[in-house]
Scaffold this motif. Structure first.
Motif, PDB file in Angstrom:
ATOM      1  N   PHE A  41     -23.344 122.379 -58.201  1.00 16.45           N
ATOM      2  CA  PHE A  41     -22.808 121.146 -57.912  1.00 16.45           C
ATOM      3  C   PHE A  41     -22.569 121.060 -56.365  1.00 16.45           C
TER       4      PHE A  41
ATOM      5  N   VAL B 241     -16.720 111.907 -57.941  1.00 12.04           N
ATOM      6  CA  VAL B 241     -18.073 111.701 -58.244  1.00 12.04           C
ATOM      7  C   VAL B 241     -18.210 111.831 -59.861  1.00 12.04           C
TER       8      VAL B 241
ATOM      9  N   GLU C 204     -26.549 108.282 -64.095  1.00 10.84           N
ATOM     10  CA  GLU C 204     -27.504 108.127 -64.892  1.00 10.84           C
ATOM     11  C   GLU C 204     -28.487 109.401 -64.913  1.00 10.84           C
TER      12      GLU C 204
ATOM     13  N   LYS D  69     -23.112 100.804 -52.703  1.00 11.31           N
ATOM     14  CA  LYS D  69     -22.623  99.489 -53.495  1.00 11.31           C
ATOM     15  C   LYS D  69     -21.670  98.860 -52.915  1.00 11.31           C
TER      16      LYS D  69
ATOM     17  N   SER E 199     -28.687 110.087 -61.150  1.00 11.68           N
ATOM     18  CA  SER E 199     -28.140 109.622 -60.165  1.00 11.68           C
ATOM     19  C   SER E 199     -26.524 110.045 -60.149  1.00 11.68           C
TER      20      SER E 199
ATOM     21  N   PHE F 197     -22.872 108.984 -59.013  1.00  6.13           N
ATOM     22  CA  PHE F 197     -21.948 107.909 -58.478  1.00  6.13           C
ATOM     23  C   PHE F 197     -20.897 108.429 -57.884  1.00  6.13           C
TER      24      PHE F 197
ATOM     25  N   ASN G  20     -18.061 122.568 -62.785  1.00  3.87           N
ATOM     26  CA  ASN G  20     -17.106 121.349 -62.202  1.00  3.87           C
ATOM     27  C   ASN G  20     -15.860 121.635 -62.720  1.00  3.87           C
TER      28      ASN G  20
ATOM     29  N   HIS H 162     -14.043 119.340 -65.933  1.00  4.86           N
ATOM     30  CA  HIS H 162     -14.331 119.532 -67.205  1.00  4.86           C
ATOM     31  C   HIS H 162     -13.679 120.728 -67.820  1.00  4.86           C
TER      32      HIS H 162
ATOM     33  N   PHE I  27     -24.604 106.533 -68.193  1.00  2.69           N
ATOM     34  CA  PHE I  27     -23.392 106.871 -68.237  1.00  2.69           C
ATOM     35  C   PHE I  27     -22.293 105.747 -68.255  1.00  2.69           C
TER      36      PHE I  27
ATOM     37  N   ALA J  18     -18.980 105.234 -69.734  1.00  2.00           N
ATOM     38  CA  ALA J  18     -17.722 105.761 -69.649  1.00  2.00           C
ATOM     39  C   ALA J  18     -17.666 107.218 -70.151  1.00  2.00           C
ATOM     40  N   PRO J  19     -16.328 107.854 -69.817  1.00  2.00           N
ATOM     41  CA  PRO J  19     -16.336 109.366 -70.052  1.00  2.00           C
ATOM     42  C   PRO J  19     -16.158 109.651 -71.637  1.00  2.00           C
TER      43      PRO J  19
HETATM   44  C1  LIG Z   1     -19.718 115.300 -61.403  1.00  2.97           C
HETATM   45  C2  LIG Z   1     -19.303 114.533 -62.544  1.00  2.97           C
HETATM   46  C3  LIG Z   1     -20.106 114.861 -63.908  1.00  2.97           C
HETATM   47  C4  LIG Z   1     -19.914 114.060 -64.959  1.00  2.97           C
HETATM   48  O1  LIG Z   1     -20.615 114.546 -65.810  1.00  2.97           O
HETATM   49  S1  LIG Z   1     -18.807 112.882 -65.310  1.00  2.97           S
HETATM   50  C5  LIG Z   1     -18.945 112.289 -66.911  1.00  2.97           C
HETATM   51  C6  LIG Z   1     -20.221 111.431 -67.042  1.00  2.97           C
HETATM   52  N1  LIG Z   1     -20.130 109.966 -66.284  1.00  2.97           N
HETATM   53  C7  LIG Z   1     -19.296 109.219 -66.765  1.00  2.97           C
HETATM   54  O2  LIG Z   1     -18.482 109.173 -67.571  1.00  2.97           O
HETATM   55  C8  LIG Z   1     -19.548 107.803 -65.933  1.00  2.97           C
HETATM   56  C9  LIG Z   1     -19.353 106.770 -66.880  1.00  2.97           C
HETATM   57  N2  LIG Z   1     -19.413 105.504 -65.958  1.00  2.97           N
HETATM   58  C10 LIG Z   1     -18.544 104.721 -65.411  1.00  2.97           C
HETATM   59  O3  LIG Z   1     -17.343 105.398 -65.322  1.00  2.97           O
HETATM   60  C11 LIG Z   1     -19.090 103.649 -64.565  1.00  2.97           C
HETATM   61  O4  LIG Z   1     -20.090 103.045 -65.131  1.00  2.97           O
HETATM   62  C12 LIG Z   1     -19.238 103.893 -63.163  1.00  2.97           C
HETATM   63  C13 LIG Z   1     -17.950 104.370 -62.144  1.00  2.97           C
HETATM   64  C14 LIG Z   1     -20.331 104.847 -62.775  1.00  2.97           C
HETATM   65  C15 LIG Z   1     -19.688 102.296 -62.581  1.00  2.97           C
HETATM   66  O5  LIG Z   1     -18.719 101.605 -62.932  1.00  2.97           O
HETATM   67  P1  LIG Z   1     -18.538 100.252 -62.256  1.00  2.97           P
HETATM   68  O6  LIG Z   1     -18.078 100.571 -60.571  1.00  2.97           O
HETATM   69  O7  LIG Z   1     -17.314  99.435 -63.041  1.00  2.97           O
HETATM   70  O8  LIG Z   1     -19.923  99.477 -62.332  1.00  2.97           O
HETATM   71  P2  LIG Z   1     -20.317  97.959 -62.183  1.00  2.97           P
HETATM   72  O9  LIG Z   1     -19.328  97.132 -61.487  1.00  2.97           O
HETATM   73  O10 LIG Z   1     -20.702  97.540 -63.567  1.00  2.97           O
HETATM   74  O11 LIG Z   1     -21.360  98.187 -61.334  1.00  2.97           O
HETATM   75  C16 LIG Z   1     -21.416  98.270 -59.893  1.00  2.97           C
HETATM   76  C17 LIG Z   1     -22.955  98.751 -59.381  1.00  2.97           C
HETATM   77  O12 LIG Z   1     -23.164 100.029 -59.878  1.00  2.97           O
HETATM   78  C18 LIG Z   1     -24.390 100.017 -60.814  1.00  2.97           C
HETATM   79  N3  LIG Z   1     -24.131 100.872 -61.861  1.00  2.97           N
HETATM   80  C19 LIG Z   1     -23.272 100.599 -62.967  1.00  2.97           C
HETATM   81  N4  LIG Z   1     -23.034 101.548 -63.847  1.00  2.97           N
HETATM   82  C20 LIG Z   1     -24.045 102.725 -63.039  1.00  2.97           C
HETATM   83  C21 LIG Z   1     -24.212 103.928 -63.662  1.00  2.97           C
HETATM   84  N5  LIG Z   1     -23.722 104.573 -64.638  1.00  2.97           N
HETATM   85  N6  LIG Z   1     -24.970 104.761 -62.683  1.00  2.97           N
HETATM   86  C22 LIG Z   1     -25.643 104.025 -61.785  1.00  2.97           C
HETATM   87  N7  LIG Z   1     -25.470 103.013 -61.257  1.00  2.97           N
HETATM   88  C23 LIG Z   1     -24.318 102.385 -62.068  1.00  2.97           C
HETATM   89  C24 LIG Z   1     -24.651  98.350 -61.130  1.00  2.97           C
HETATM   90  O13 LIG Z   1     -25.936  98.127 -61.566  1.00  2.97           O
HETATM   91  C25 LIG Z   1     -24.079  97.805 -60.124  1.00  2.97           C
HETATM   92  O14 LIG Z   1     -24.917  97.822 -59.244  1.00  2.97           O
HETATM   93  P3  LIG Z   1     -25.387  96.504 -58.112  1.00  2.97           P
HETATM   94  O15 LIG Z   1     -23.976  96.187 -57.564  1.00  2.97           O
HETATM   95  O16 LIG Z   1     -26.225  96.717 -57.231  1.00  2.97           O
HETATM   96  O17 LIG Z   1     -25.649  95.237 -59.028  1.00  2.97           O
END
Ligand SMILES: C/C=C/C(=O)SCCNC(=O)CCNC(=O)[C@H](O)C(C)(C)COP(=O)(O)OP(=O)(O)OC[C@H]1O[C@@H](n2cnc3c(N)ncnc32)[C@H](O)[C@@H]1OP(=O)(O)O
Length: 285
Positions: free
Chosen positions: A67, A81, A85, A112, A141, A143, A191, A194, A242, A244-245
């Motif tokens: 990480f 973070v 994707e 963004k 990716s 975020f 990390n 978790h 991804f 949502a968690p």
């Molecule tokens: C270190 C951590 C490790 C982990 O394993 S964490 C666990 C696994 N991951 C998750 O649980 C993350 C789940 N996803 C989310 O919580 C949300 O989903 C995000 C916070 C990543 C984004 O949410 P939001 O800000 O509400 O997205 P929007 O308003 O729909 O879109 C904003 C811009 O971001 C792009 N985007 C949306 N989702 C993702 C994503 N999952 N990965 C990369 N980009 C994303 C869109 O396209 C758009 O972009 P444009 O403004 O240019 O149109």
């Protein structure tokens, strides 16, 4: 401290050398809950040394640089973070034990906007150290929710796969254990988000969340079980976004479509009515 675009863009990843053992291969599969039905010999093959197979999604933990975003030189607010994707292409069936090398690089960084976040795209080649053959390419990716508005461009990443507009062809429910993340982390992602409830609460979660890559591995499990009769050699590509968690202990429902010789899928938590993985695509040999 804001995200350091120059430092990140030129990040000099060390080449990671790894000796993968059968024990590592089994531990990864256990972290995904394989072996749930120990009387099913096809499933057992992923967790039993006699005729052991590697889960194809295991590529995502191989040659892993750790990480690294936690390094203060990145300027990233690492606690915020989230894994955004994941993409995977497998060129050779994964070994269950081998000497491997991982070579990582930054592909690009998208801004963004203020209050939204920054998205860091990175990729890694997994190479067999003895033959020199490239086994897989892994890309992701990250975020960075706390780092938007650093003055960069909003460069688009690969277009997410589109799901068919019809009822799914298959449904596969997978139960996770409350201790799932505590097992999964032993495959190399330590990390504290978790594992440590205080860290999880400090960034807005009620309790530790499951690793995104554990949910991703559940997708591999669902596809192997539902479409491939547990034949690991047939799964050669797996992409997800991804959304949502997942909390350890939840049941994850996979909805799967067969489309153009590939599969499309998404995953949700029926108990909370929330989609957790979206735009899934699986490719077959
Ligand atoms: C270190 C951590 C490790 C982990 O394993 S964490 C666990 C696994 N991951 C998750 O649980 C993350 C789940 N996803 C989310 O919580 C949300 O989903 C995000 C916070 C990543 C984004 O949410 P939001 O800000 O509400 O997205 P929007 O308003 O729909 O879109 C904003 C811009 O971001 C792009 N985007 C949306 N989702 C993702 C994503 N999952 N990965 C990369 N980009 C994303 C869109 O396209 C758009 O972009 P444009 O403004 O240019 O149109």
């Amino acid at each position: 401290m804001p995200l350091d675009f120059d430092a990140l863009s030129n990040w000099d990843f060390e080449e990671i050398e790894q000796t993968l053992t059968e024990r590592d291969t089994i531990l990864y599969a256990l972290g995904l809950g394989f072996g749930e039905d120990p009387t099913d010999k096809k499933e057992l093959a992923y967790v039993y040394e006699d005729g052991l197979k590697a889960v194809p999604s295991m590529a995502v933990i191989l040659g892993y640089p750790g990480f690294w975003l936690r390094d203060p030189k990145t300027g990233v607010n690492w606690q915020k973070v989230l894994h955004g994707e994941q993409w995977l292409d497998i060129y050779k069936p994964l070994p269950t034990h081998a000497r491997l090398v991982g070579r990582s690089k930054i592909d690009f960084i998208a801004d963004k906007g203020e209050g939204k976040g920054a998205v860091i795209y990175q990729s890694r080649d997994i190479i067999d150290a003895d033959s020199g053959e490239k086994l897989a390419r892994v890309a992701m990716s990250a975020f960075c929710r706390g780092d938007g508005g650093f003055g960069g461009e909003n460069q688009a990443g690969p277009a997410p796969a589109v799901l068919p507009d019809r009822a799914p062809d298959h449904i596969c429910d997978i139960d996770t254990l409350p201790r799932q993340a505590l097992i999964y982390r032993l495959s190399g992602d330590f990390n504290p988000l978790h594992a440590d409830p205080d860290v999880a609460r400090s960034v807005g979660f009620d309790r530790p969340i499951l690793h995104g890559l554990a949910t991703y591995g559940l997708a591999a499990r669902a596809i192997l079980k539902t479409l491939l009769d547990y034949d690991s050699a047939r799964l050669v590509g797996l992409d997800v976004r991804f959304s949502a968690p997942v909390y350890p202990g939840e049941t994850v429902r996979f909805e799967i479509w067969e489309e153009d010789g590939e599969a499309r899928f998404r995953a949700s938590i029926p108990a909370r009515d929330v989609v957790v993985l979206n735009n899934g695509a699986a490719r077959f040999a």
